[in-house]
Design an enzyme around this catalytic site. Structure first.
Site, PDB file in Angstrom:
ATOM      1  N   ASP A 136      33.839  34.127  37.421  1.00 26.85           N
ATOM      2  CA  ASP A 136      34.136  35.475  38.245  1.00 26.85           C
ATOM      3  C   ASP A 136      34.745  33.527  39.100  1.00 26.85           C
ATOM      4  OD1 ASP A 136      33.121  36.913  36.921  1.00 26.85           O
ATOM      5  OD2 ASP A 136      31.512  37.363  37.876  1.00 26.85           O
ATOM      6  N   ARG A 179      41.286  35.853  33.435  1.00 29.43           N
ATOM      7  CA  ARG A 179      41.620  37.222  34.219  1.00 29.43           C
ATOM      8  C   ARG A 179      42.046  37.215  35.193  1.00 29.43           C
ATOM      9  NH1 ARG A 179      35.419  38.256  36.049  1.00 29.43           N
ATOM     10  NH2 ARG A 179      35.110  39.070  34.297  1.00 29.43           N
TER      11      ARG A 179
HETATM   12  P1  FDA Z   1      43.335  48.305  44.900  1.00 27.05           P
HETATM   13  O1  FDA Z   1      42.147  47.241  45.566  1.00 27.05           O
HETATM   14  O2  FDA Z   1      44.421  47.678  45.481  1.00 27.05           O
HETATM   15  O3  FDA Z   1      42.822  49.475  44.339  1.00 27.05           O
HETATM   16  C1  FDA Z   1      43.658  50.285  43.774  1.00 27.05           C
HETATM   17  C2  FDA Z   1      43.800  51.534  43.658  1.00 27.05           C
HETATM   18  O4  FDA Z   1      42.283  51.957  42.560  1.00 27.05           O
HETATM   19  C3  FDA Z   1      42.685  52.263  44.283  1.00 27.05           C
HETATM   20  O5  FDA Z   1      43.418  53.284  45.240  1.00 27.05           O
HETATM   21  C4  FDA Z   1      41.833  53.765  43.744  1.00 27.05           C
HETATM   22  O6  FDA Z   1      41.994  54.161  42.820  1.00 27.05           O
HETATM   23  C5  FDA Z   1      41.332  51.957  42.561  1.00 27.05           C
HETATM   24  N1  FDA Z   1      40.256  51.425  43.437  1.00 27.05           N
HETATM   25  C6  FDA Z   1      40.246  50.272  43.250  1.00 27.05           C
HETATM   26  N2  FDA Z   1      38.888  49.764  44.288  1.00 27.05           N
HETATM   27  C7  FDA Z   1      37.954  50.747  44.071  1.00 27.05           C
HETATM   28  C8  FDA Z   1      36.839  50.678  44.467  1.00 27.05           C
HETATM   29  N3  FDA Z   1      35.745  50.336  44.708  1.00 27.05           N
HETATM   30  N4  FDA Z   1      36.551  52.190  44.299  1.00 27.05           N
HETATM   31  C9  FDA Z   1      37.261  53.512  43.954  1.00 27.05           C
HETATM   32  N5  FDA Z   1      38.271  52.971  43.258  1.00 27.05           N
HETATM   33  C10 FDA Z   1      38.767  52.471  43.574  1.00 27.05           C
HETATM   34  N6  FDA Z   1      37.333  39.214  42.436  1.00 27.05           N
HETATM   35  C11 FDA Z   1      36.946  38.313  42.577  1.00 27.05           C
HETATM   36  O7  FDA Z   1      37.430  38.159  43.841  1.00 27.05           O
HETATM   37  N7  FDA Z   1      36.990  37.949  42.349  1.00 27.05           N
HETATM   38  C12 FDA Z   1      36.462  38.165  40.756  1.00 27.05           C
HETATM   39  O8  FDA Z   1      35.643  37.459  39.627  1.00 27.05           O
HETATM   40  C13 FDA Z   1      36.596  39.464  39.655  1.00 27.05           C
HETATM   41  N8  FDA Z   1      36.371  39.786  39.039  1.00 27.05           N
HETATM   42  C14 FDA Z   1      36.822  41.111  38.831  1.00 27.05           C
HETATM   43  C15 FDA Z   1      36.817  41.384  37.904  1.00 27.05           C
HETATM   44  C16 FDA Z   1      36.895  43.100  36.715  1.00 27.05           C
HETATM   45  C17 FDA Z   1      36.524  43.392  35.859  1.00 27.05           C
HETATM   46  C18 FDA Z   1      37.513  43.357  37.631  1.00 27.05           C
HETATM   47  C19 FDA Z   1      38.355  45.071  37.661  1.00 27.05           C
HETATM   48  C20 FDA Z   1      37.504  43.246  39.119  1.00 27.05           C
HETATM   49  C21 FDA Z   1      37.553  42.295  38.717  1.00 27.05           C
HETATM   50  N9  FDA Z   1      36.939  41.656  40.744  1.00 27.05           N
HETATM   51  C22 FDA Z   1      36.984  40.105  41.339  1.00 27.05           C
HETATM   52  C23 FDA Z   1      37.522  42.045  41.741  1.00 27.05           C
HETATM   53  C24 FDA Z   1      39.534  42.787  42.022  1.00 27.05           C
HETATM   54  O9  FDA Z   1      39.039  41.394  42.790  1.00 27.05           O
HETATM   55  C25 FDA Z   1      39.733  43.622  43.090  1.00 27.05           C
HETATM   56  O10 FDA Z   1      38.614  43.701  45.097  1.00 27.05           O
HETATM   57  C26 FDA Z   1      39.184  44.974  42.654  1.00 27.05           C
HETATM   58  O11 FDA Z   1      39.253  44.972  41.591  1.00 27.05           O
HETATM   59  C27 FDA Z   1      40.423  46.169  43.766  1.00 27.05           C
HETATM   60  O12 FDA Z   1      41.457  46.133  43.348  1.00 27.05           O
HETATM   61  P2  FDA Z   1      42.116  46.766  41.878  1.00 27.05           P
HETATM   62  O13 FDA Z   1      42.934  46.028  41.376  1.00 27.05           O
HETATM   63  O14 FDA Z   1      41.515  47.558  41.553  1.00 27.05           O
HETATM   64  O15 FDA Z   1      43.656  46.903  43.415  1.00 27.05           O
END
Ligand code: FDA
Length: 303
Positions: free
Chosen positions: A130, A180
């Site tokens: 990560d 990732r």
């Molecule tokens: P964004 O935050 O723009 O959200 C888009 C939409 O997704 C929202 O409108 C909502 O519908 C939904 N959503 C997002 N987060 C939600 C929540 N917490 N609860 C409910 N709904 C939510 N980060 C990092 O810095 N280092 C890492 O190693 C990782 N590893 C990692 C692994 C995996 C499998 C995932 C999915 C994510 C990570 N992350 C991470 C976290 C990543 O950086 C990020 O903070 C979150 O995925 C939220 O970003 P989104 O891309 O989902 O979009």
């Protein structure tokens, strides 16, 4: 404002101590964390596998203060790799290098991480490293690079909100690394990171295209329907097969979208966190979507 406050709170040991003792926060945590033991997590993974999802297991805990804690985490991960194998669970593991001692002793951390990678290699399994806050980007990439030179079964994470990420991807692709891509979950200064969601999103799409055109198997980690749509359109346009990459999402988040993607024939890996140290993880999930606080409030009023 709320987001910054929650990210600040995620890093406060005193608050962590308080929250982990409260029944209500434990109840909220269970929505996003698979349990406190490896067995709880394996059970959750087997259930996910039955519905067509693969998984990646994450033993929670970061920013440790003693190397003995790093040895404990290493032991826990090695044993988790064994238990995944014994249970025939379709899961790899994800780890944070600070939990392996990165902030204390980089060489010791590298040795610890290698033990997990080596054990996983014996079972043909995979280890994802990560990415944490920007203070750790360079050391994380250094440890990863050294491991990648020796092992095939290790991958890294790149965060689209950092200006540096395109260059990092270029370097990591030279090593034929599996990446990732995520947006990034930490509080970063404006000198090094995009502050507007639209800028991070545009960079995410740009980086997603670079990755998926590389011919290497990568993970597109997001719950954002726009990022998912852009990915689907790009792979269709470029004739990239649904089995040549995977989407990734977090346990308990947007389960509706998770099921839809599986139904449409895409691969989806669920990040399954477990362990007693769930506080910082939970606060970062709250910060991403302060609407989740309503979930907390509802639980406060449940008997
Ligand atoms: P964004 O935050 O723009 O959200 C888009 C939409 O997704 C929202 O409108 C909502 O519908 C939904 N959503 C997002 N987060 C939600 C929540 N917490 N609860 C409910 N709904 C939510 N980060 C990092 O810095 N280092 C890492 O190693 C990782 N590893 C990692 C692994 C995996 C499998 C995932 C999915 C994510 C990570 N992350 C991470 C976290 C990543 O950086 C990020 O903070 C979150 O995925 C939220 O970003 P989104 O891309 O989902 O979009």
């Amino acid at each position: 404002m709320i987001k910054s406050l929650l990210l600040y709170m995620s890093d406060q040991p005193r608050l962590q101590q308080m929250a982990t003792k409260m029944e209500v926060s434990r109840r909220v945590a269970r929505r996003f964390v698979a349990g406190e033991s490896t067995d709880d997590a394996i059970r959750a993974i087997l259930t996910l596998n039955k519905s067509g999802f693969t998984a990646t297991l994450d033993y929670l805990g970061e920013n440790i203060t003693k190397l003995e804690e790093a040895s404990h985490a290493t032991h826990e991960y090695v044993s988790a790799v064994d238990k995944i194998q014994q249970a025939s669970a379709d899961s790899n593991v994800s780890l944070k290098l600070t939990q392996f001692g990165l902030a204390l002793d980089e060489a010791a951390c590298a040795l610890n991480a290698e033990k997990v990678v080596q054990r996983a290699a014996g079972f043909n399994n995979f280890v994802r490293i990560d990415m944490e806050g920007s203070a750790f980007t360079d050391p994380t990439l250094r440890v990863f690079t050294a491991l990648r030179m020796k092992y095939e079964n290790v991958g890294i994470v790149i965060q689209a909100y950092l200006f540096r990420s395109e260059k990092d991807i270029e370097d990591m692709l030279q090593l034929k690394s599996r990446i990732r891509l995520c947006k990034g979950a930490y509080k970063e200064p404006p000198e090094i990171s995009f502050k507007k969601k639209s800028d991070t999103d545009a960079n995410y799409i740009k980086l997603m295209k670079i990755l998926l055109k590389s011919g290497i198997y990568h993970g597109i980690a997001t719950h954002d329907p726009h990022m998912i749509q852009a990915t689907k359109e790009f792979v269709r346009q470029e004739n990239i097969g649904k089995n040549e990459f995977e989407f990734q999402m977090l346990y308990g988040i947007r389960r509706d979208l998770q099921e839809k993607l599986i139904h449409e024939g895409y691969r989806l890996r669920i990040y399954v966190p477990y362990g007693e140290e769930w506080y910082s993880y939970l606060m970062r999930r709250m910060a991403e979507r302060p609407a989740n606080l309503m979930f907390v409030v509802r639980n406060l009023f449940r008997g």
